[in-house]
Design an enzyme around this catalytic site. Structure first.
Site, PDB file in Angstrom:
ATOM      1  N   HIS A  77       1.021  -1.130   0.091  1.00  0.00           N
ATOM      2  CA  HIS A  77       0.017   0.152   0.013  1.00  0.00           C
ATOM      3  C   HIS A  77       0.769   1.375  -0.088  1.00  0.00           C
ATOM      4  O   HIS A  77       0.272   2.440  -0.164  1.00  0.00           O
ATOM      5  CB  HIS A  77      -1.079   0.124   1.118  1.00  0.00           C
ATOM      6  CG  HIS A  77      -0.373   0.391   2.428  1.00  0.00           C
ATOM      7  ND1 HIS A  77       0.063  -0.775   3.495  1.00  0.00           N
ATOM      8  CD2 HIS A  77      -0.037   1.480   3.136  1.00  0.00           C
ATOM      9  CE1 HIS A  77       0.377  -0.040   4.508  1.00  0.00           C
ATOM     10  NE2 HIS A  77       0.391   1.161   4.435  1.00  0.00           N
ATOM     11  N   ASP A 107       0.067  -7.544   1.510  1.00  0.00           N
ATOM     12  CA  ASP A 107       0.829  -6.196   1.574  1.00  0.00           C
ATOM     13  C   ASP A 107       2.222  -6.005   1.795  1.00  0.00           C
ATOM     14  O   ASP A 107       2.888  -5.575   2.613  1.00  0.00           O
ATOM     15  CB  ASP A 107       0.190  -5.627   3.039  1.00  0.00           C
ATOM     16  CG  ASP A 107       0.370  -4.240   3.156  1.00  0.00           C
ATOM     17  OD1 ASP A 107       0.348  -3.531   2.059  1.00  0.00           O
ATOM     18  OD2 ASP A 107       0.196  -3.520   3.998  1.00  0.00           O
ATOM     19  N   SER A 185       4.855   1.914   7.913  1.00  0.00           N
ATOM     20  CA  SER A 185       4.378   0.915   6.586  1.00  0.00           C
ATOM     21  C   SER A 185       5.527   0.680   6.011  1.00  0.00           C
ATOM     22  O   SER A 185       6.175   1.511   5.122  1.00  0.00           O
ATOM     23  CB  SER A 185       3.229   1.448   5.910  1.00  0.00           C
ATOM     24  OG  SER A 185       2.337   1.599   6.667  1.00  0.00           O
TER      25      SER A 185
END
Length: 340
Positions: A77, A107, A185
Site C-alpha cells: 500500500h 501487503d 508501513s
C-alpha cells in the site's frame, strides 16, 4: 519479603533492562543503515463540494529495507500506483526506484533502485515460522516522517490464512505491541539476531492512532512471494467487483476487476488500460468509476474463486517485457481486447 530481597529483586530487574537496552542498541546500529524512507507521488481522483471530480497529485511516504545492492522490500500500500518513487538512505543519498512486484493481500512489494547502492548495508530474512508469542522484537521506520525511529515490544499473536496455491488470498501476519504509526508501513520488524521476521503492514485501531495492536507480514511469506514466486507489477489499482456490484454496473459476467488508477509507464499504461474518472459510493464503499472493467486475462475469465485466481496468477507470473499478453475489458458498454 524483607527489604534486602526487595532491593535485590529491583537490582536484578534493572540489570536485565540494562542488558536488553544495550543489546538492542548494538543490533540497531548494525541494521539501521539498511532501513530506508520511501517517498511517492500519486495521481488521485477527488470530489469537491459541487460533486465535481478532479485529478490531484498526492505525496506519501513509507519505510522499507535493502536486501541487496538494488532491491528493497516494502508494503504494497506504500507503492500502489506511483508516478514518482524515491528512496532516501540514512546517508541522505536519494535514488529513484520502480515497482517490480506487489501482493495486495499480503501487503508486500519489491522495488528496484535505478542504480545500485554503493557499499550498501543489507539485512536478511529470518525464519518467521520459529517466532513465538512473547518473543521480543523491534521495528525501525519513519513514523510521521521521523526518520529511523525505533520502537520495541513483543509478539502478541498471529493472523493467518493457510498458504495455498492462490497468492492473491494468502495471509500470514505477526501481531505485535511494538508502536507502529503512519510512515512505519513497509519497515522491517527485527528479532534480536538482527534478522527481518516481518514487514510492517497495518494497525487495529478505533481512533486512527496506535492502540497496542499492529501487524507485519511474515518474512517467510514475503520471501516466498517476492523472491521465489514474484509476479510482475502491472501498474493498476484494481477493485474486485462483487456479483451485486457487477449487476449495478451492467457487467456481462458475475465478477470483474474495476480499474481505479493506472500508473504512467506501467504495463497497463502501455496496453492502453483506462483508470476511473469519477468518485462514487456504492453500498457504502468509495470507488472510482468510469475506468475499464477487466473481464479476462489471456482468455482466463476473472472470477472470485480460488481456481480462477490461481489460473490468473499462473498467467501473470510468466509475463516479461517480451511476453505476448492480452486482456478483455468492458469500456463504455463495449467489450474490447487490449494487447501487450
Amino acid at each position: 519479603m524483607n527489604s534486602n530481597k526487595i532491593i535485590s529483586t529491583i537490582a536484578l530487574i534493572l540489570c536485565v533492562f540494562s542488558i536488553n537496552a544495550q543489546d538492542l542498541s548494538s543490533i540497531y546500529s548494525k541494521v539501521n543503515p539498511a532501513v530506508v524512507v520511501i517517498y511517492t507521488q500519486e495521481n488521485s481522483i477527488v470530489t469537491n463540494g459541487n460533486n465535481e471530480s478532479t485529478q490531484v497529485t498526492t505525496n506519501n511516504l513509507g519505510s522499507g529495507f535493502l536486501i541487496s545492492r538494488d532491491l528493497i522490500v516494502t508494503a504494497a500500500h506504500v507503492v500502489k500506483v506511483p508516478e514518482s518513487l524515491k528512496v532516501l538512505f540514512v546517508d541522505n543519498e536519494v535514488i529513484n526506484a520502480k515497482v517490480i512486484s506487489t501482493y495486495q493481500s499480503a501487503d508486500i512489494a519489491l522495488i528496484k533502485l535505478e542504480h545500485p547502492k554503493i557499499n550498501p548495508t543489507t539485512v536478511t530474512f529470518g525464519d518467521s515460522d520459529s517466532v513465538k508469542v512473547g518473543q521480543q522484537v523491534f521495528v525501525v521506520g519513519a513514523p510521521f516522517g521521523i526518520d529511523h525511529s525505533l520502537s520495541s515490544g513483543y509478539v502478541s499473536g498471529f493472523k493467518r490464512q493457510s498458504m495455498g496455491k492462490n497468492p492473491f488470498t494468502t495471509v500470514d501476519f505477526i501481531q505485535t505491541d511494538a508502536a507502529i504509526n503512519q510512515g512505519n508501513s513497509g519497515g522491517p520488524m527485527f528479532n534480536l539476531d538482527g534478522e527481518v521476521i516481518g514487514i510492517v503492514s497495518h494497525i487495529a485501531t478505533k481512533t486512527g492512532g496506535f492502540q497496542g495492536i499492529g501487524y507485519a507480514c511474515s518474512s517467510n511469506l514475503a520471501s516466498y512471494l517476492l523472491l521465489n514466486n514474484k509476479m510482475p507489477w502491472l501498474g493498476g489499482e484494481l477493485h474486485p467487483l462483487s456479483p451485486e456490484e457487477t449487476a449495478i454496473l451492467n457487467v456481462p459476467q458475475k465478477s470483474g476487476l474495476l480499474v481505479q488508477r493506472v500508473a504512467s509507464g506501467s504495463i497497463f499504461d502501455k496496453m492502453g488500460v483506462k483508470g476511473g474518472t469519477t468518485e462514487a459510493i456504492i453500498k457504502n464503499r468509495k470507488l472510482i468509476l468510469g475506468g475499464d472493467i477487466i473481464l479476462t486475462f489471456n482468455n482466463v475469465t476473472f472470477e472470485v474463486t480460488d481456481q480462477s485466481l490461481i489460473d490468473i496468477a499462473n498467467v501473470a507470473k510468466d509475463i516479461t517485457k517480451d511476453s505476448n499478453f492480452q486482456i478483455t475489458v468492458l469500456r463504455n458498454g463495449r467489450v474490447i481486447t487490449l494487447k501487450y
